[in-house]
Design a protein around this motif. Structure first.
Motif, PDB file in Angstrom:
ATOM      1  N   LYS A  85       0.849  -1.194   0.000  1.00 30.13           N
ATOM      2  CA  LYS A  85       0.000   0.000   0.000  1.00 30.13           C
ATOM      3  C   LYS A  85       0.885   1.244   0.000  1.00 30.13           C
ATOM      4  N   TYR A  86       0.550   2.192  -0.873  1.00 33.62           N
ATOM      5  CA  TYR A  86       1.309   3.439  -0.948  1.00 33.62           C
ATOM      6  C   TYR A  86       0.355   4.580  -1.276  1.00 33.62           C
ATOM      7  N   TYR A  87       0.830   5.788  -1.118  1.00 30.78           N
ATOM      8  CA  TYR A  87       0.020   6.967  -1.415  1.00 30.78           C
ATOM      9  C   TYR A  87       0.088   7.252  -2.913  1.00 30.78           C
ATOM     10  N   ASP A  88      -1.082   7.235  -3.573  1.00 27.40           N
ATOM     11  CA  ASP A  88      -1.095   7.534  -5.009  1.00 27.40           C
ATOM     12  C   ASP A  88      -1.608   8.943  -5.302  1.00 27.40           C
ATOM     13  N   LYS A  89      -2.357   9.527  -4.367  1.00 22.16           N
ATOM     14  CA  LYS A  89      -2.840  10.902  -4.512  1.00 22.16           C
ATOM     15  C   LYS A  89      -2.608  11.621  -3.193  1.00 22.16           C
ATOM     16  N   VAL A  90      -1.990  12.796  -3.274  1.00 19.80           N
ATOM     17  CA  VAL A  90      -1.658  13.564  -2.071  1.00 19.80           C
ATOM     18  C   VAL A  90      -2.049  15.015  -2.298  1.00 19.80           C
ATOM     19  N   GLN A  91      -2.799  15.562  -1.355  1.00 20.08           N
ATOM     20  CA  GLN A  91      -3.168  16.972  -1.414  1.00 20.08           C
ATOM     21  C   GLN A  91      -2.516  17.691  -0.236  1.00 20.08           C
ATOM     22  N   VAL A  92      -1.819  18.783  -0.530  1.00 16.72           N
ATOM     23  CA  VAL A  92      -1.166  19.593   0.491  1.00 16.72           C
ATOM     24  C   VAL A  92      -1.964  20.896   0.589  1.00 16.72           C
ATOM     25  N   ILE A  93      -2.546  21.134   1.766  1.00 15.42           N
ATOM     26  CA  ILE A  93      -3.402  22.309   1.978  1.00 15.42           C
ATOM     27  C   ILE A  93      -2.684  23.263   2.919  1.00 15.42           C
ATOM     28  N   TYR A  94      -2.427  24.463   2.430  1.00 21.65           N
ATOM     29  CA  TYR A  94      -1.759  25.510   3.208  1.00 21.65           C
ATOM     30  C   TYR A  94      -2.845  26.445   3.736  1.00 21.65           C
ATOM     31  N   ARG A  95      -2.874  26.627   5.061  1.00 23.83           N
ATOM     32  CA  ARG A  95      -3.840  27.547   5.682  1.00 23.83           C
ATOM     33  C   ARG A  95      -3.076  28.683   6.348  1.00 23.83           C
ATOM     34  N   PHE A  96      -3.397  29.905   5.938  1.00 26.53           N
ATOM     35  CA  PHE A  96      -2.738  31.089   6.495  1.00 26.53           C
ATOM     36  C   PHE A  96      -3.740  31.879   7.312  1.00 26.53           C
ATOM     37  N   TYR A  97      -3.288  32.318   8.487  1.00 36.35           N
ATOM     38  CA  TYR A  97      -4.134  33.049   9.420  1.00 36.35           C
ATOM     39  C   TYR A  97      -3.574  34.452   9.605  1.00 36.35           C
ATOM     40  N   GLY A  98      -4.452  35.461   9.577  1.00 35.07           N
ATOM     41  CA  GLY A  98      -4.009  36.830   9.804  1.00 35.07           C
ATOM     42  C   GLY A  98      -4.928  37.819   9.123  1.00 35.07           C
ATOM     43  N   THR A  99      -4.374  38.994   8.850  1.00 34.90           N
ATOM     44  CA  THR A  99      -5.109  40.046   8.142  1.00 34.90           C
ATOM     45  C   THR A  99      -4.167  40.674   7.121  1.00 34.90           C
ATOM     46  N   ASP A 100      -4.751  41.288   6.125  1.00 34.77           N
ATOM     47  CA  ASP A 100      -3.979  42.005   5.102  1.00 34.77           C
ATOM     48  C   ASP A 100      -2.881  41.117   4.502  1.00 34.77           C
ATOM     49  N   PHE A 101      -3.293  39.967   3.975  1.00 29.28           N
ATOM     50  CA  PHE A 101      -2.338  39.011   3.406  1.00 29.28           C
ATOM     51  C   PHE A 101      -1.658  39.578   2.164  1.00 29.28           C
ATOM     52  N   LYS A 102      -0.394  39.320   2.035  1.00 26.31           N
ATOM     53  CA  LYS A 102       0.341  39.637   0.806  1.00 26.31           C
ATOM     54  C   LYS A 102       0.292  38.378  -0.055  1.00 26.31           C
ATOM     55  N   LYS A 103      -0.882  38.174  -0.670  1.00 22.00           N
ATOM     56  CA  LYS A 103      -1.161  36.904  -1.343  1.00 22.00           C
ATOM     57  C   LYS A 103      -0.179  36.598  -2.458  1.00 22.00           C
ATOM     58  N   ASP A 104       0.257  37.615  -3.201  1.00 23.12           N
ATOM     59  CA  ASP A 104       1.204  37.352  -4.290  1.00 23.12           C
ATOM     60  C   ASP A 104       2.510  36.772  -3.749  1.00 23.12           C
ATOM     61  N   LYS A 105       2.989  37.296  -2.640  1.00 24.10           N
ATOM     62  CA  LYS A 105       4.230  36.803  -2.043  1.00 24.10           C
ATOM     63  C   LYS A 105       4.038  35.429  -1.408  1.00 24.10           C
ATOM     64  N   ILE A 106       2.905  35.230  -0.757  1.00 27.62           N
ATOM     65  CA  ILE A 106       2.612  33.930  -0.147  1.00 27.62           C
ATOM     66  C   ILE A 106       2.566  32.853  -1.231  1.00 27.62           C
TER      67      ILE A 106
END
Length: 139
Positions: A85-106
């Motif tokens: 058994k091995y991982y064939d599909k993997v999803q990496v979810i990044y969650r950012f917390y705060g205000t005034d995100f610099k989304k382009d840089k993130i």
């Protein structure tokens, strides 16, 4: 460069993995003789993936002056039915917390990690379809 660990049996299904930087306990599920005293090997793989990318992102966000209050990475992986058994599909979810995100840089930091710096991500791509998602949580 060579990396090395030493794995020591601690009884039943419990093992200690020792590297120059520290140690971690590995154990099996209770239904197969484990005691729940450590991470399972496949969970350690997902932890390695998240940790590798997290370190890249934290470092890059600091350099880009795009700090956030907090961030978390969740990895959701599909395990195949047949042995081995091995991982064939993997999803990496990044969650950012705060205000005034610099989304382009993130997003640039994540892309650099995913496409260039994270060696664990590159290893995963050898056997799994890896996708990413970014979620912003205003606080």
């Amino acid at each position: 460069m060579t990396n090395k660990i030493e794995l020591s049996w601690k009884g039943q299904m419990l093992f200690e993995s020792v590297a120059p930087e520290g140690s971690v306990m590995i154990d099996a599920a209770e239904e197969v003789g484990g005691q729940g005293k450590g991470l399972r090997p496949k969970a350690m793989m997902l932890t390695s993936l998240a940790g590798c990318s997290a370190m890249d992102v934290a470092s890059l966000l600091k350099k880009m002056r795009a700090e956030v209050d907090d961030f978390k990475i969740e990895v959701v992986a599909n395990l195949t039915e047949e042995h081995p058994k091995y991982y064939d599909k993997v999803q990496v979810i990044y969650r950012f917390y705060g205000t005034d995100f610099k989304k382009d840089k993130i997003e640039k930091a994540i892309n650099l990690s995913v496409e260039r710096y994270c060696g664990v991500m590159e290893m995963f791509r050898k056997f799994a379809d890896v996708t990413t998602e970014i979620i912003y949580i205003e606080q």
